[in-house]
Scaffold this active site. Structure first.
Site, PDB file in Angstrom:
ATOM      1  N   ARG A   1      -1.086  -2.676 -18.688  1.00 42.83           N
ATOM      2  CA  ARG A   1      -2.359  -1.959 -18.790  1.00 42.83           C
ATOM      3  C   ARG A   1      -2.396  -0.824 -17.755  1.00 42.83           C
ATOM      4  O   ARG A   1      -2.221  -1.074 -16.561  1.00 42.83           O
ATOM      5  CB  ARG A   1      -3.469  -2.979 -18.512  1.00 42.83           C
ATOM      6  CG  ARG A   1      -4.872  -2.591 -18.835  1.00 42.83           C
ATOM      7  CD  ARG A   1      -5.718  -3.835 -19.035  1.00 42.83           C
ATOM      8  NE  ARG A   1      -5.281  -4.481 -20.262  1.00 42.83           N
ATOM      9  CZ  ARG A   1      -5.636  -4.047 -21.482  1.00 42.83           C
ATOM     10  NH1 ARG A   1      -6.488  -3.046 -21.626  1.00 42.83           N
ATOM     11  NH2 ARG A   1      -5.168  -4.637 -22.562  1.00 42.83           N
TER      12      ARG A   1
ATOM     13  N   THR B   1      -2.752   5.974 -22.368  1.00 42.49           N
ATOM     14  CA  THR B   1      -2.663   4.629 -21.821  1.00 42.49           C
ATOM     15  C   THR B   1      -1.209   4.200 -21.975  1.00 42.49           C
ATOM     16  O   THR B   1      -0.433   4.820 -22.706  1.00 42.49           O
ATOM     17  CB  THR B   1      -3.542   3.643 -22.615  1.00 42.49           C
ATOM     18  OG1 THR B   1      -3.189   3.737 -23.993  1.00 42.49           O
ATOM     19  CG2 THR B   1      -5.017   3.959 -22.451  1.00 42.49           C
TER      20      THR B   1
ATOM     21  N   LYS C   1      -1.010   0.376 -25.273  1.00 49.16           N
ATOM     22  CA  LYS C   1      -1.309   0.293 -26.704  1.00 49.16           C
ATOM     23  C   LYS C   1       0.016   0.339 -27.484  1.00 49.16           C
ATOM     24  O   LYS C   1       0.835  -0.536 -27.274  1.00 49.16           O
ATOM     25  CB  LYS C   1      -2.299   1.395 -27.074  1.00 49.16           C
ATOM     26  CG  LYS C   1      -3.640   1.189 -26.330  1.00 49.16           C
ATOM     27  CD  LYS C   1      -4.686   2.238 -26.598  1.00 49.16           C
ATOM     28  CE  LYS C   1      -5.918   1.960 -25.747  1.00 49.16           C
ATOM     29  NZ  LYS C   1      -6.934   3.029 -25.861  1.00 49.16           N
TER      30      LYS C   1
ATOM     31  N   ASP D   1      -5.322  13.563 -25.486  1.00 52.45           N
ATOM     32  CA  ASP D   1      -5.366  12.157 -25.092  1.00 52.45           C
ATOM     33  C   ASP D   1      -4.674  11.375 -26.211  1.00 52.45           C
ATOM     34  O   ASP D   1      -5.257  11.116 -27.251  1.00 52.45           O
ATOM     35  CB  ASP D   1      -6.836  11.754 -24.934  1.00 52.45           C
ATOM     36  CG  ASP D   1      -7.009  10.279 -24.634  1.00 52.45           C
ATOM     37  OD1 ASP D   1      -5.997   9.546 -24.638  1.00 52.45           O
ATOM     38  OD2 ASP D   1      -8.157   9.867 -24.396  1.00 52.45           O
TER      39      ASP D   1
ATOM     40  N   TYR E   1       0.849  -1.193   0.000  1.00 51.73           N
ATOM     41  CA  TYR E   1       0.000   0.000   0.000  1.00 51.73           C
ATOM     42  C   TYR E   1       0.883   1.239   0.000  1.00 51.73           C
ATOM     43  O   TYR E   1       1.790   1.351   0.821  1.00 51.73           O
ATOM     44  CB  TYR E   1      -0.909   0.032   1.243  1.00 51.73           C
ATOM     45  CG  TYR E   1      -2.365  -0.045   0.855  1.00 51.73           C
ATOM     46  CD1 TYR E   1      -2.931   0.955   0.058  1.00 51.73           C
ATOM     47  CD2 TYR E   1      -3.167  -1.111   1.253  1.00 51.73           C
ATOM     48  CE1 TYR E   1      -4.255   0.878  -0.334  1.00 51.73           C
ATOM     49  CE2 TYR E   1      -4.492  -1.185   0.855  1.00 51.73           C
ATOM     50  CZ  TYR E   1      -5.039  -0.192   0.058  1.00 51.73           C
ATOM     51  OH  TYR E   1      -6.332  -0.271  -0.336  1.00 51.73           O
TER      52      TYR E   1
ATOM     53  N   GLU F   1      -0.473   4.745  -0.628  1.00 53.71           N
ATOM     54  CA  GLU F   1      -1.297   5.934  -0.881  1.00 53.71           C
ATOM     55  C   GLU F   1      -0.450   7.190  -0.717  1.00 53.71           C
ATOM     56  O   GLU F   1       0.348   7.303   0.212  1.00 53.71           O
ATOM     57  CB  GLU F   1      -2.481   5.977   0.098  1.00 53.71           C
ATOM     58  CG  GLU F   1      -3.606   5.057  -0.326  1.00 53.71           C
ATOM     59  CD  GLU F   1      -4.796   5.113   0.623  1.00 53.71           C
ATOM     60  OE1 GLU F   1      -4.734   5.840   1.633  1.00 53.71           O
ATOM     61  OE2 GLU F   1      -5.790   4.425   0.321  1.00 53.71           O
TER      62      GLU F   1
HETATM   63  C1  LIG Z   1      -7.987   3.380 -25.090  1.00 56.79           C
HETATM   64  C2  LIG Z   1      -8.314   4.787 -24.930  1.00 56.79           C
HETATM   65  C3  LIG Z   1      -8.644   5.341 -23.676  1.00 56.79           C
HETATM   66  C4  LIG Z   1      -8.993   4.535 -22.451  1.00 56.79           C
HETATM   67  O1  LIG Z   1      -8.170   3.672 -21.947  1.00 56.79           O
HETATM   68  P1  LIG Z   1      -8.625   2.605 -20.835  1.00 56.79           P
HETATM   69  O2  LIG Z   1      -7.304   2.236 -20.236  1.00 56.79           O
HETATM   70  O3  LIG Z   1      -9.307   1.502 -21.575  1.00 56.79           O
HETATM   71  O4  LIG Z   1      -9.525   3.285 -19.865  1.00 56.79           O
HETATM   72  C5  LIG Z   1      -8.814   6.709 -23.590  1.00 56.79           C
HETATM   73  N1  LIG Z   1      -8.699   7.490 -24.667  1.00 56.79           N
HETATM   74  C6  LIG Z   1      -8.414   7.004 -25.881  1.00 56.79           C
HETATM   75  C7  LIG Z   1      -8.298   7.943 -27.035  1.00 56.79           C
HETATM   76  C8  LIG Z   1      -8.232   5.640 -26.062  1.00 56.79           C
HETATM   77  O5  LIG Z   1      -7.984   5.163 -27.278  1.00 56.79           O
END
Ligand SMILES: *Cc1c(COP(=O)(O)O)cnc(C)c1O
Length: 445
Positions: A241, A232, A235, A206, A60, A62
């Site tokens: 993840r 993220t 990807k 994003d 933990y 936090e």
């Molecule tokens: C995949 C994705 C997310 C979200 O990711 P998670 O880890 O699944 O919550 C947010 N924004 C974009 C543009 C994405 O492609």
């Protein structure tokens, strides 16, 4: 099951929980034996998985490094600082938060730092390639805030910055969101930043899908133009993840307190350790080679599909993905749905996802398109020649409209190709994914 095939566990799990060991083994073999074309997926290296499966899952922590609410955080601090340092180096950012459990959590914390409930955000519409967290009514972002959207130009199927500017001037959002889940072209973050400043909004980028390309310098970076950048890590970036946030030193405090205590409790320290390992891999020269090949492969796949009579939205790709509009494709006379295509390809050993296309006429559960990406196939060492083969299989299966004999034949051929490109181990049990590097000059190691 005498022994497990999976690279992530030894005999311990087989002895203690045969039922789950069998499920994980089945999933491992599914990943090895099929062609993974989902644009948001990749294969993390064994080093990343080892860190993720480590003792830090017990801790933990936090709070943030040197400011924790629990004792015993010396090594948790070291792991998190290493992740932050590497991440800042990777993107030339001043400051970072590596605690978001996911991309969605990263976006939530950033919105809460910039907006009061009920205030306005302008993002790309989901049906044109945006993400649920960019203001969809079924997501917190559309429930908590007033969301308005921009889409693609009907003719070019591309982002139309004049249109974004017109909508921004009319709607006066407090936050402008750039980034997408299904857009195959370069996004001009500099222009988006200018539009945001012109209307007095903060730009949030994003970069979840393209963060690996940005890290490798193959897509313009949003960092100099944005108040916050989110991503993220699983990807194109090929880590565990999870999510991350980048910002200036000055903006860090506000977003840190929205991650914790705002929306999360204890950080996933084992995942943060794995993020640090992935960022270390992304700093290596081989990562740039890998990302170059991801783009070359996407362009080869797109060109081969066009040759077979498919309509690719925008006519091609600059990044790792493409959108096939089946309603405008010769194959299947424009009648095949995304749902049918996904199902038939799945039965043939090719994993894709159905996807809405610009100006979609079908429901999101049916759709007229499929989205294809090359990050995972490139990690296993596949090159342009294999992309041509993949395009032929897709055409064959869809032309047959899911004919059983065709699908069985293609499935066998897919399996054979996959065996020549092992992800983690080959049939002799030899290790294949040390750092999962792919060097087009020297072959794959
Ligand atoms: C995949 C994705 C997310 C979200 O990711 P998670 O880890 O699944 O919550 C947010 N924004 C974009 C543009 C994405 O492609």
């Amino acid at each position: 099951m005498k022994r497990t095939h999976s690279p992530t566990f030894d005999m311990m799990l087989v002895e203690s929980d045969m039922e789950m060991a069998q499920i994980l083994d089945d999933e491992y073999l599914r990943e090895e034996h099929g062609l993974e074309l989902i644009a948001s997926e990749n294969y993390a290296s064994r080093a990343v998985m080892e860190a993720q499966g480590s003792v830090l899952t017990n801790k933990y922590a936090e709070g943030y490094p040197s400011k924790r609410y629990y004792g015993g955080c010396t090594f948790a601090d070291a792991a998190e600082k290493l992740a932050i340092d590497r991440l800042c180096q990777l993107y030339g950012a001043e400051a970072a938060n590596v605690q978001p459990h996911s991309g969605s959590q990263a976006n939530m914390a950033v919105y809460l730092a910039l907006l009061q409930p009920g205030e306005k955000l302008l993002g790309m519409s989901l049906s044109h390639g945006g993400h649920l967290t960019h203001g969809s009514p079924v997501n917190f972002s559309g429930r908590l805030f007033q969301a308005v959207h921009y889409g693609l130009n009907e003719q070019t199927e591309r982002l139309d910055y004049d249109m974004v500017r017109d909508i921004a001037l009319r709607e006066k959002p407090k936050v402008l969101v750039a980034g997408a889940s299904a857009y195959s072209r370069i996004i001009d973050f500099e222009t988006m930043g200018k539009i945001a400043r012109e209307v007095g909004a903060d730009l949030v980028v994003d970069m979840a899908h393209i963060s690996g390309l940005v890290a490798a310098g193959l897509h313009p970076s949003p960092v100099p133009h944005s108040t916050y950048v989110t991503s993220t890590t699983h990807k194109t970036l090929r880590g565990p993840r999870g999510g991350i946030i980048l910002c200036s030193a000055e903006r860090l405090k506000a977003v840190n307190s929205w991650i914790f205590p705002g929306i999360q409790g204890g950080p996933l320290m084992h995942v943060i350790a794995a993020k640090a390992v992935a960022f270390g891999e992304a700093l290596q020269p081989s990562f740039k080679q890998y990302q170059k090949q991801v783009i070359l492969n996407a362009q080869a796949l797109s060109a081969a599909l066009i040759e077979k009579g498919f309509h690719i939205v925008t006519g091609g790709t600059d990044n790792h993905l493409m959108l096939v509009d089946l309603s405008r494709s010769k194959v299947g006379a424009g009648e095949i749905t995304g749902k049918d295509a996904e199902g038939w390809l799945d039965l043939s050993g090719l994993t894709v996802n159905k996807n809405t296309v610009p100006h979609e006429k079908r429901s999101p559960f049916v759709t007229s398109g499929i989205r294809l990406g090359t990050p995972a196939l490139t990690t296993r060492g596949m090159m342009e020649a294999e992309m041509k083969q993949v395009a032929s299989w897709i055409a064959e299966v869809l032309e047959s409209r899911g004919n059983e004999a065709v699908m069985t034949k293609v499935h066998a051929e897919v399996r054979e190709l996959c065996e020549g490109f092992p992800v983690y181990f080959d049939e002799h049990g030899d290790d294949h994914a040390e750092g999962s590097c792919c060097d087009p000059q020297g072959g794959c190691c």
